[in-house]
Motif scaffolding. Structure first.
Motif, PDB file in Angstrom:
ATOM      1  N   CYS A 119     -46.670  19.064 -49.580  1.00 27.37           N
ATOM      2  CA  CYS A 119     -46.758  20.525 -49.725  1.00 27.37           C
ATOM      3  C   CYS A 119     -47.297  20.858 -51.109  1.00 27.37           C
ATOM      4  CB  CYS A 119     -45.374  21.157 -49.551  1.00 27.37           C
ATOM      5  SG  CYS A 119     -44.697  20.900 -47.894  1.00 27.37           S
ATOM      6  N   PHE A 120     -48.110  21.905 -51.204  1.00 27.63           N
ATOM      7  CA  PHE A 120     -48.673  22.221 -52.526  1.00 27.63           C
ATOM      8  C   PHE A 120     -47.729  23.074 -53.362  1.00 27.63           C
ATOM      9  CE2 PHE A 120     -49.889  26.675 -52.282  1.00 27.63           C
ATOM     10  CZ  PHE A 120     -50.023  26.913 -50.909  1.00 27.63           C
ATOM     11  N   HIS A 121     -46.639  23.574 -52.727  1.00 27.15           N
ATOM     12  CA  HIS A 121     -45.697  24.415 -53.469  1.00 27.15           C
ATOM     13  C   HIS A 121     -44.324  24.341 -52.811  1.00 27.15           C
ATOM     14  CE1 HIS A 121     -44.986  27.663 -56.382  1.00 27.15           C
ATOM     15  NE2 HIS A 121     -44.203  28.208 -55.471  1.00 27.15           N
ATOM     16  N   THR A 122     -43.270  24.460 -53.617  1.00 28.94           N
ATOM     17  CA  THR A 122     -41.900  24.479 -53.093  1.00 28.94           C
ATOM     18  C   THR A 122     -41.156  25.674 -53.663  1.00 28.94           C
ATOM     19  OG1 THR A 122     -41.795  22.081 -52.859  1.00 28.94           O
ATOM     20  CG2 THR A 122     -39.688  23.223 -53.022  1.00 28.94           C
ATOM     21  N   ILE A 123     -40.422  26.359 -52.793  1.00 24.85           N
ATOM     22  CA  ILE A 123     -39.574  27.471 -53.228  1.00 24.85           C
ATOM     23  C   ILE A 123     -38.151  27.133 -52.801  1.00 24.85           C
ATOM     24  CG2 ILE A 123     -38.999  29.913 -52.807  1.00 24.85           C
ATOM     25  CD1 ILE A 123     -42.118  30.270 -52.420  1.00 24.85           C
ATOM     26  N   MET A 124     -37.212  27.237 -53.734  1.00 27.52           N
ATOM     27  CA  MET A 124     -35.816  26.946 -53.389  1.00 27.52           C
ATOM     28  C   MET A 124     -34.871  27.894 -54.104  1.00 27.52           C
ATOM     29  SD  MET A 124     -34.987  23.431 -55.476  1.00 27.52           S
ATOM     30  CE  MET A 124     -36.326  22.462 -54.819  1.00 27.52           C
ATOM     31  N   GLY A 125     -33.713  28.098 -53.470  1.00 27.89           N
ATOM     32  CA  GLY A 125     -32.656  28.875 -54.112  1.00 27.89           C
ATOM     33  C   GLY A 125     -32.868  30.371 -54.119  1.00 27.89           C
ATOM     34  N   GLN A 126     -33.776  30.861 -53.297  1.00 30.93           N
ATOM     35  CA  GLN A 126     -34.049  32.310 -53.254  1.00 30.93           C
ATOM     36  C   GLN A 126     -33.466  32.953 -51.993  1.00 30.93           C
ATOM     37  OE1 GLN A 126     -35.761  33.701 -55.941  1.00 30.93           O
ATOM     38  NE2 GLN A 126     -35.618  31.628 -56.731  1.00 30.93           N
ATOM     39  N   GLY A 127     -32.649  32.209 -51.252  1.00 31.61           N
ATOM     40  CA  GLY A 127     -32.131  32.742 -49.987  1.00 31.61           C
ATOM     41  C   GLY A 127     -33.268  32.957 -48.997  1.00 31.61           C
ATOM     42  N   LEU A 128     -33.077  33.890 -48.073  1.00 30.87           N
ATOM     43  CA  LEU A 128     -34.117  34.136 -47.061  1.00 30.87           C
ATOM     44  C   LEU A 128     -35.383  34.706 -47.690  1.00 30.87           C
ATOM     45  CD1 LEU A 128     -32.067  35.512 -44.012  1.00 30.87           C
ATOM     46  CD2 LEU A 128     -32.477  33.152 -44.737  1.00 30.87           C
ATOM     47  N   GLU A 129     -35.252  35.384 -48.820  1.00 32.58           N
ATOM     48  CA  GLU A 129     -36.407  35.925 -49.540  1.00 32.58           C
ATOM     49  C   GLU A 129     -37.422  34.823 -49.872  1.00 32.58           C
ATOM     50  OE1 GLU A 129     -37.739  38.771 -50.318  1.00 32.58           O
ATOM     51  OE2 GLU A 129     -39.108  38.109 -51.906  1.00 32.58           O
ATOM     52  N   GLY A 130     -36.944  33.585 -49.952  1.00 33.51           N
ATOM     53  CA  GLY A 130     -37.842  32.459 -50.235  1.00 33.51           C
ATOM     54  C   GLY A 130     -38.971  32.347 -49.221  1.00 33.51           C
ATOM     55  N   TYR A 131     -38.687  32.715 -47.962  1.00 33.30           N
ATOM     56  CA  TYR A 131     -39.743  32.646 -46.931  1.00 33.30           C
ATOM     57  C   TYR A 131     -40.813  33.708 -47.210  1.00 33.30           C
ATOM     58  CZ  TYR A 131     -36.639  29.679 -44.075  1.00 33.30           C
ATOM     59  OH  TYR A 131     -35.844  28.659 -43.611  1.00 33.30           O
ATOM     60  N   HIS A 132     -40.383  34.871 -47.704  1.00 34.66           N
ATOM     61  CA  HIS A 132     -41.315  35.943 -48.063  1.00 34.66           C
ATOM     62  C   HIS A 132     -42.228  35.461 -49.194  1.00 34.66           C
ATOM     63  CE1 HIS A 132     -41.709  40.422 -49.486  1.00 34.66           C
ATOM     64  NE2 HIS A 132     -42.767  40.035 -48.823  1.00 34.66           N
ATOM     65  N   GLN A 133     -41.590  34.869 -50.205  1.00 34.38           N
ATOM     66  CA  GLN A 133     -42.368  34.354 -51.343  1.00 34.38           C
ATOM     67  C   GLN A 133     -43.332  33.268 -50.887  1.00 34.38           C
ATOM     68  OE1 GLN A 133     -39.812  33.308 -54.635  1.00 34.38           O
ATOM     69  NE2 GLN A 133     -38.664  35.216 -54.428  1.00 34.38           N
ATOM     70  N   ALA A 134     -42.871  32.431 -49.957  1.00 32.92           N
ATOM     71  CA  ALA A 134     -43.731  31.357 -49.443  1.00 32.92           C
ATOM     72  C   ALA A 134     -44.947  31.950 -48.730  1.00 32.92           C
ATOM     73  CB  ALA A 134     -42.946  30.463 -48.490  1.00 32.92           C
ATOM     74  N   MET A 135     -44.738  33.025 -47.974  1.00 33.46           N
ATOM     75  CA  MET A 135     -45.854  33.680 -47.282  1.00 33.46           C
ATOM     76  C   MET A 135     -46.875  34.211 -48.291  1.00 33.46           C
ATOM     77  SD  MET A 135     -44.334  36.034 -44.279  1.00 33.46           S
ATOM     78  CE  MET A 135     -43.698  35.384 -42.774  1.00 33.46           C
ATOM     79  N   ILE A 136     -46.370  34.803 -49.374  1.00 33.21           N
ATOM     80  CA  ILE A 136     -47.268  35.360 -50.401  1.00 33.21           C
ATOM     81  C   ILE A 136     -48.074  34.236 -51.057  1.00 33.21           C
ATOM     82  CG2 ILE A 136     -47.320  36.552 -52.645  1.00 33.21           C
ATOM     83  CD1 ILE A 136     -44.776  38.125 -51.623  1.00 33.21           C
ATOM     84  N   VAL A 137     -47.379  33.157 -51.444  1.00 31.41           N
ATOM     85  CA  VAL A 137     -48.036  32.012 -52.089  1.00 31.41           C
ATOM     86  C   VAL A 137     -49.084  31.406 -51.155  1.00 31.41           C
ATOM     87  CG1 VAL A 137     -47.634  29.628 -52.878  1.00 31.41           C
ATOM     88  CG2 VAL A 137     -46.104  31.453 -53.634  1.00 31.41           C
ATOM     89  N   LEU A 138     -48.712  31.249 -49.870  1.00 32.01           N
ATOM     90  CA  LEU A 138     -49.630  30.641 -48.898  1.00 32.01           C
ATOM     91  C   LEU A 138     -50.837  31.544 -48.673  1.00 32.01           C
ATOM     92  CD1 LEU A 138     -50.094  28.220 -47.052  1.00 32.01           C
ATOM     93  CD2 LEU A 138     -48.656  29.313 -45.327  1.00 32.01           C
ATOM     94  N   LYS A 139     -50.596  32.843 -48.545  1.00 34.02           N
ATOM     95  CA  LYS A 139     -51.702  33.779 -48.325  1.00 34.02           C
ATOM     96  C   LYS A 139     -52.670  33.735 -49.517  1.00 34.02           C
ATOM     97  CE  LYS A 139     -53.115  38.440 -47.377  1.00 34.02           C
ATOM     98  NZ  LYS A 139     -52.823  39.808 -47.003  1.00 34.02           N
ATOM     99  N   ASN A 140     -52.127  33.775 -50.734  1.00 40.52           N
ATOM    100  CA  ASN A 140     -52.982  33.724 -51.936  1.00 40.52           C
ATOM    101  C   ASN A 140     -53.795  32.430 -51.958  1.00 40.52           C
ATOM    102  OD1 ASN A 140     -52.101  36.173 -52.815  1.00 40.52           O
ATOM    103  ND2 ASN A 140     -50.592  35.369 -54.260  1.00 40.52           N
ATOM    104  N   HIS A 141     -53.148  31.336 -51.627  1.00 37.02           N
ATOM    105  CA  HIS A 141     -53.817  30.031 -51.628  1.00 37.02           C
ATOM    106  C   HIS A 141     -54.950  30.008 -50.609  1.00 37.02           C
ATOM    107  CE1 HIS A 141     -53.918  25.590 -52.060  1.00 37.02           C
ATOM    108  NE2 HIS A 141     -54.184  25.594 -50.768  1.00 37.02           N
TER     109      HIS A 141
END
Ligand code: DQA
Length: 145
Positions: A119-141
């Motif tokens: 994986c090019f990025h990992t998000i942890m410890g943000q609760g369910l909000e982590g999936y939102h952040q992952a979507m933003i990171v993936l979209k930008n990428h």
């Protein structure tokens, strides 16, 4: 832009399992949030959850040529599954790893992530909000590709 969100074993038990670690919101509530976030970001998102390692490998293989990106919380398979790592490498689809809890501050056996190595990025410890952040990171990428 089409993405696949994969959740591993016991994520379907959110809200019931260890709410002190994973929060009180259910898997159904997570799916509703994912739908809202996908709409907000103008992303087409598919969801897959399984308690079975081979089913997750099958799903990643089936995604080849069909999706632009993957968000994956391999759950306990994070710490054991070379098969999921190899499947992610095989399809070469840009992927972001998510963990609801902060695995870095938990038990020693959770300190390794095999799928995370593809994986090019990992998000942890943000609760369910982590999936939102992952979507933003993936979209930008994906937008930069
Ligand atoms: C998890 C962390 C893993 O260590 C654990 O086995 C899970 C969930 C998380 O989202 O924090 O099932 O991936």
């Amino acid at each position: 832009m089409k993405i696949l969100i994969i959740n591993g074993p016991n994520i379907n038990m959110l809200g019931i399992r260890e709410p002190n670690v994973y929060g009180g919101q259910s898997y159904q509530e997570l799916l509703r949030l994912l739908k809202d976030w996908a709409a907000e970001l103008d992303i087409e998102a598919e969801h897959f959850q399984s308690n079975h390692e081979g089913a997750i490998v099958d799903e990643i293989q089936a995604a080849y040529g069909c999706v632009d990106g993957i968000i994956i919380n391999p759950a306990a398979y994070t710490h054991t599954s070379i098969a999921i790592l190899d499947a992610l490498k095989a399809v070469s689809i840009p992927a972001v790893e998510v963990h609801i809890s902060d695995v870095s501050s938990r038990e020693e056996f959770r300190q390794i992530s095999y799928p995370g190595q593809a994986c090019f990025h990992t998000i942890m410890g943000q609760g369910l909000e982590g999936y939102h952040q992952a979507m933003i990171v993936l979209k930008n990428h994906l937008s930069k590709q």
